[in-house]
Design an enzyme around this catalytic site. Structure first.
Site, PDB file in Angstrom:
ATOM      1  NE  ARG A  46     -19.895 -17.202  12.665  1.00 40.24           N
ATOM      2  CZ  ARG A  46     -20.521 -16.336  13.435  1.00 40.24           C
ATOM      3  NH1 ARG A  46     -20.393 -15.061  13.219  1.00 40.24           N
ATOM      4  NH2 ARG A  46     -21.285 -16.735  14.415  1.00 40.24           N
ATOM      5  CG  HIS A  47     -16.147 -21.373  13.834  1.00 42.31           C
ATOM      6  ND1 HIS A  47     -17.441 -21.183  13.416  1.00 42.31           N
ATOM      7  CD2 HIS A  47     -16.075 -20.933  15.109  1.00 42.31           C
ATOM      8  CE1 HIS A  47     -18.138 -20.646  14.416  1.00 42.31           C
ATOM      9  NE2 HIS A  47     -17.330 -20.486  15.458  1.00 42.31           N
TER      10      HIS A  47
ATOM     11  CD  GLU B 227     -15.271 -22.976  18.797  1.00 44.24           C
ATOM     12  OE1 GLU B 227     -16.503 -22.921  18.663  1.00 44.24           O
ATOM     13  OE2 GLU B 227     -14.508 -22.001  18.618  1.00 44.24           O
TER      14      GLU B 227
ATOM     15  NE  ARG C 282     -10.382 -19.023  21.040  1.00 47.95           N
ATOM     16  CZ  ARG C 282     -11.065 -17.883  20.898  1.00 47.95           C
ATOM     17  NH1 ARG C 282     -12.261 -17.909  20.356  1.00 47.95           N
ATOM     18  NH2 ARG C 282     -10.559 -16.736  21.308  1.00 47.95           N
TER      19      ARG C 282
ATOM     20  NE  ARG D  45     -15.081 -15.171  12.856  1.00 48.09           N
ATOM     21  CZ  ARG D  45     -15.843 -15.532  13.858  1.00 48.09           C
ATOM     22  NH1 ARG D  45     -16.519 -14.629  14.548  1.00 48.09           N
ATOM     23  NH2 ARG D  45     -15.951 -16.801  14.196  1.00 48.09           N
TER      24      ARG D  45
ATOM     25  CD  GLU E  65     -17.590 -12.270  17.773  1.00 48.85           C
ATOM     26  OE1 GLU E  65     -17.976 -13.441  17.848  1.00 48.85           O
ATOM     27  OE2 GLU E  65     -16.409 -11.926  18.004  1.00 48.85           O
TER      28      GLU E  65
ATOM     29  CB  SER F 102     -15.885 -10.979  21.827  1.00 50.06           C
ATOM     30  OG  SER F 102     -16.940 -11.200  22.705  1.00 50.06           O
TER      31      SER F 102
END
Lengths: 567, 567
Positions: free
Chosen positions: A347-348, A341, A339, A541, A490, A493
Site C-alpha cells: 500500500r505504499h 519512504e 514520499r 488507496r 487508512e 488523515s
C-alpha cells in the site's frame, strides 16, 4: 456512398506518398528484422505461490508458448508480404495493409463502437475499428474476436461471394493485438456467444484492413492477464505476475480489468471534485517544488534547482492552509504527492495522487469531518450507481464483497477503538498509535459490530500526530484529529490545524522543528487566520479498497516505488 | 435562542480550558512581545517605473506608513489588554477577545455571508464573520468595513443602548485584517455606500468578538494592492510591486483582484474537464518522477531517487500516448509540469499546470484539432457566462478588452502566417520558427483581419517540432502540427504523433536522441497503436491571456521561477 469506396479511394496508388504502399510493405519487413524479439517465453509466469503449478505443467506451457510464438511470426511475415497474393484474386481490393495513417485525407466514414453492435443493428453493413483479440482459422472460415476496450464481438471471414481463399488466409494471419478496420454485416446468431460481451450478433466480414500491425510475439497474453488467481492452476494455465504486467504496462492496461479499474478511478476524481464544487469549494493548484521539507525533513526527495537545491512536496498541506488564511474559505486540490519512504509494501508508493481538502469552519471541526464524510459517501454512491459494469468486470478477476457504508457515517473515538481492540485480546497503551495489523483487526471488529466498510476514527492521541494538529480543548493528551478507513485500511488523515502563530511555534519547538525553515508557514497565521481543518486522501488507496483489490500498484497506472521508475 | 447567548455560553469561564480566557489574553501579550515586527516601511513601494513618483512623495508616504504602523501597534496593545476595561461597563459581555477556537462546543448559530446582506434583510439581527478591512473612529461612532472575499459591507458601532464608550473604543482598536464575529441589525441606508459591494445596507453592531487578531503592521496594504497601475501616481499614493506581493502572497491573495483571478482559474479547470468528460474522455494520472528526460534532456530537473537519480517530467506527453496505445481512446490530465529553463520572462515558470489532451482519431488529425478548439470555446463561453463578476473585478484594476473568439475557430496554415508577416515587413524564412515578437505581431494582424483573439496555426515546419511529430503526407518539410494562440501568445502546442515504431526510431535518430533512453516509449508502439494527436495547454497562460493580464505570476498562486522558491 463514400463507405463503398474502400481503401483505394483514400490512398489512390497514383499519389506520390512519401510512405507509399510498396515502401510501407517493405518497411514493415525491415521493421521485423530490425527489432530483436523480446525474450518472452517467461513472460507469462504463475502468480503467487509457484508450487501451485507443477513443473511439468510449466514446461508444457513454455513449449506451447514457444510454438505459438513461432507460428505468429510466420503468420506476420505472410501478412506483410501479402502484396504477392493479389494476382488473380477477385477480392484483392477488400483486404490489405494500407500505408501508415498520416492524415492523408478526411474520410466521411462512420465507425461504429463495438458496444453498440446489438441485435437491433442486424442486417446493417457497418465499419468497426478494433483490435484482433483472438483468431481461429477453420477450413474455409476464420473466426476473429474483435476487442474494443471492455467490449468484444465475434467476426467471421468465410470464403464465398465476398471473400476469397486468400482473404481468409490474410485475416487468419493478422497478429493478435493488431488494429483493423472491418466492414461487416451485423448478423443475429442462433446460440449466444458466451465468450463475447456482444452475445447476440456476429459480424460477417466484407473487407478488412490493418490500421496498425502488432509485433507477433506479445510479452504477455491478455487471456492470461485477466485469469482469476488460482483458476486454471490445475490445467497448468498461466496467470501473469505483477512485474511482467508492470514492465509491459501498455499491454496490461488493455485488459478488461485494467480498463474497468482506471475508468472507475477517473470517476472517483470526478465525483470528488463535483461534490466539493457543489459545496462551494474552490480548486487550487499548489507547488510541488518547495524550498523546505514540509513535514519535518524525513522521507523527502531532493531536487537540484539551478544553483541551489529544493524538495518535492510531501503534501499540499502548508499551501492549502495558506489558501485558507488567504480567504479562499473552502479549497481542494488533486495532484501528485511524493514520499521518499523505502517501504516495499502493498500500500505504499513513492508518488501517489492526493485528493486534498481544507476548509474554514464556524465553531467545531466536526463541520469539516461531516463535509468530508459526505463527500466520501457521494463518491461511494456515484461509483455504485454509475460504474456497475466496471465493478462487475473487476470482480470477475478479483472477487470481493460489495462495499458497505452507513449514513450518517460511523464516527468512533480513539479510546473506543482501543477498548474494542483490548477486548479482542490486543495489548496496547491508550496513547499508542495503531499498528497496521491492529488497524486491520479493528476494521474487522467494526464491520462485525456495525456492518460498515467505512468509518471515521476521531480524537487521536496528540503525541502521534504532526506538530500543526490542534490539541483537544479539554484533555491535552488528545487532539482534534481523525483518520478515515475503508475495509480496515487508512485512506485519509486529517485534523483541525493550529491557526494561532504562537501555539504553532510552541508545538513546532516541542517537535524539534527548525523554525527558520517553516517561517513562511508560521507567518501565514500572523495576520488573521480562521479556524480550519482538512485532510488528505490517497486516490489509489480509495480505488483499491473500494474494489477490494490487494495491491496499490493495480490502481496506479505507472506506479513508482523504491524499486520501480519505469515505464 | 442559542444565538442570544453570546460567547459566555460557548466558553463558560468555570471550565478548566488549557488555553482559557485569562491565559489567552496574557498569551496574546506575550505573543506581541515575542515576535519582532517586520520591517515594513518599504512594504508598499511603487510598481514599475519608479521615476513616475517623485522622491518627495515617496518620503511622505514612508512617513505616513510609519505613523500608521505605530498607531496600529498602540491600538493592538489596547485590544489585547481590554480585560481591564470591563469594570463598570454595562456592555462588557458584548465584545472582547474570546479564547482560541479549539472546537470547544458545537454552536447552532447561523453565520450570514456578506454577499447576502441586501435590502431584503433589513430589520434582521444577524451574525457575520468577516475581516476588518478598514476602521474609522469618529467621536462616539466607529465605522468598520467588513470584508469577506470579494464582498464588503459597512458596519457601525455607536455609543447608545447597545454599545458603551468602551465597546466603541475596543472596536476602533481592532487591527486591520483581524477576523471578527459581529452581530448586527441590517439597516437600509439613505445614500448608496459607493465604497462597498453591499451598497444599500449597513450593519448596526450589537456585539463584536475577535476570532483571530492580525499583527498590527501589515507587510502590504490591501487598498494599495488593488490600486490600478498609474492611478494615484500624482498624489503619491502607492501601488505594490510584484516581489512584495509574492513575498507576502497570503495577504496579496486576499485582494478582490486575486480572489477573482483564482476563482476564475478554478473555473477554467472545471470547464476543461467537464467539456472533455462529456465528450467521452477519461481522466488519467501520469507520473512526475521519471527515469529518463522525456523531451531530450535539456531543461530538466534532476531528483535524487534512493541510490540513483531520476528526473521531473517536462510533460505527460509520453504517458498520455502510452494510454492511447493502451486503448483508453481519449484521455486528459491536469497536473504540474516542470521546466528547468533559466528564463526570467513574463510568461515562463519553472513549474506550471498543464492541461493535457490526447486522442485517437479515425482518419485525420483535424478531428482532434476540432475537439480541442471546441473545448477552448466551451471554456471561453463558460467564463463569459459564469464569471462575469470576476472578470469585471479584475478589469477594475487591470482594464482590458473583452476576449473575442469565432465559431468555428479560425485555422490558418503556417505559410499563410509567414505571408502575412512578410507583407507587414517582417523578414523571415518559410521554415523558420516564429519569434516571440513575430507571434505578437501576428496576433495583432489576425485580430485586425479576422476580429478574433483565439486562433489555430496549423502545419508547422517539421524542423522546428519535436521528434515524435508526424510529417505531412505530401510535403515532408511540413508536419501535422499546430499551436493555438490567445491574444497573440501561444497557449497550446500539439501535433499528430508518430504511432509507428519504425518511423519514430528514424526520427529520434535524426534528432540525435539516445534510443536506449526512450526504449519504453518506442516499445509502446510495437503492439498495435491507433493514429492519434493531442496537445498541452498552460493553465496559467490561459487565465492570464483571457483576463488580459501581463504576467503569468499573477495567475500562479505560488509561482516558481529561477529566482523564486518561496513561499
Amino acid at each position: 456512398m463514400l463507405a463503398e469506396l474502400g481503401w483505394g479511394w483514400i490512398f489512390p496508388p497514383a499519389e506520390p506518398l512519401p510512405w507509399g504502399n510498396k515502401a510501407q510493405v517493405n518497411a514493415f519487413c525491415f521493421f521485423l528484422l530490425f527489432f530483436p524479439f523480446r525474450a518472452t517465453s517467461c513472460g507469462s509466469t504463475p502468480e503467487g505461490d509457484s508450487q501451485a503449478q507443477s513443473k511439468k505443467a510449466l514446461k508444457k506451457q513454455q513449449k506451447e508458448a514457444e510454438k505459438a510464438a513461432k507460428k505468429a511470426e510466420k503468420q506476420a511475415k505472410q501478412v506483410s508480404t501479402m502484396g504477392s497474393w493479389h494476382e488473380g484474386d477477385f477480392a484483392k481490393d477488400q483486404y490489405g495493409v494500407p500505408p501508415m495513417f498520416q492524415s492523408q485525407e478526411k474520410l466521411d466514414r462512420v465507425l461504429v463502437r463495438v458496444q453498440d453492435l446489438t441485435a437491433e443493428k442486424a442486417g446493417q453493413l457497418l465499419w468497426v475499428r478494433a483490435r484482433i483479440h483472438t483468431s481461429r482459422a477453420k477450413g474455409k472460415q476464420c473466426f476473429l474476436v474483435l476487442r474494443q476496450q471492455q467490449f468484444n464481438v465475434q467476426a467471421l471471414v468465410a470464403v464465398g461471394d465476398h471473400a476469397s481463399k486468400q482473404m481468409v488466409k490474410f485475416a487468419a494471419n493478422i497478429t493478435k493485438e493488431s488494429i483493423v478496420d472491418v466492414e461487416g454485416m451485423v448478423s443475429k446468431v442462433e446460440q449466444k456467444i458466451e465468450s463475447c460481451t456482444q452475445q447476440d450478433v456476429e459480424l460477417h466480414v466484407k473487407r478488412i484492413f490493418v490500421v496498425s500491425q502488432a509485433e507477433p510475439r506479445l510479452p504477455l497474453q491478455l487471456e492470461d492477464a485477466v485469469r482469476p488467481e488460482g483458476e486454471g492452476d490445475e490445467e497448468g494455465r498461466a496467470t501473469v505476475n505483477q512485474d511482467t504486467r508492470l514492465d509491459n504496462r501498455v499491454i496490461d492496461l488493455r485488459t478488461t480489468t485494467s480498463q474497468a479499474i482506471f475508468r472507475l478511478q477517473s470517476g472517483v476524481c470526478q465525483l470528488f471534485r463535483d461534490t466539493l464544487s457543489n459545496k462551494g469549494f474552490v480548486e487550487i493548484q499548489t507547488p510541488k517544488i518547495i524550498s523546505a521539507a514540509s513535514e519535518g525533513g524525513a522521507n523527502v526527495f531532493t531536487v537540484s534547482y539551478f544553483k541551489t537545491s529544493a524538495y518535492l512536496a510531501q503534501s499540499p498541506q502548508l499551501y492549502k492552509q495558506m489558501c485558507i488564511c488567504a480567504d479562499f474559505d473552502k479549497v481542494f486540490c488533486v495532484g501528485p504527492v511524493f514520499r521518499a519512504e523505502d517501504s516495499n509494501t502493498h500500500r505504499h508508493l513513492t508518488e501517489f495522487v492526493g485528493l486534498d481538502i481544507e476548509m474554514a469552519f464556524n465553531y467545531h471541526y466536526h463541520e469539516v469531518v461531516e463535509s468530508i464524510t459526505d463527500t466520501m459517501v457521494q463518491i461511494f454512491k456515484g461509483l455504485r450507481d454509475r460504474f456497475q459494469t466496471e465493478i462487475q468486470t473487476v470482480n470477475k478477476q478479483y472477487p470481493s464483497e460489495p462495499f458497505k457504508f452507513l449514513e450518517p457515517t460511523l464516527r468512533l473515538e480513539y479510546w473506543e477503538a482501543v477498548a474494542m481492540l483490548k477486548q479482542a485480546g490486543v495489548e496496547m497503551g491508550d496513547e499508542e498509535d495503531l499498528s497496521t495489523p491492529n488497524e486491520k483487526l479493528l476494521g474487522r471488529l467494526v464491520k462485525e459490530k456495525y456492518d460498515t466498510d467505512f468509518y471515521v476514527l476521531d480524537k487521536y492521541p496528540l503525541a502521534v500526530r504532526p506538530f500543526y494538529t490542534m490539541p483537544d480543548p479539554i484533555n491535552p493528551k488528545y487532539s482534534n484529529s481523525y483518520d478515515m478507513f475503508m475495509r480496515g485500511e487508512e485512506i485519509l488523515s486529517g485534523a483541525q490545524r493550529i491557526h494561532d502563530a504562537q501555539l504553532l511555534t510552541e508545538r513546532a519547538l516541542h517537535h524539534n522543528i527548525d523554525l527558520e525553515k517553516i517561517k513562511a508557514y508560521i507567518d501565514s497565521f500572523r495576520f488573521g487566520a480562521p479556524p480550519h481543518a482538512g485532510g488528505g486522501i490517497g486516490l489509489e488507496r480509495v480505488t483499491m479498497l473500494y474494489l477490494g483489490l490487494h495491491n496499490v500498484r493495480q490502481t496506479s497506472m505507472f506506479p513508482r516505488d523504491p524499486k520501480r521508475l519505469t515505464p
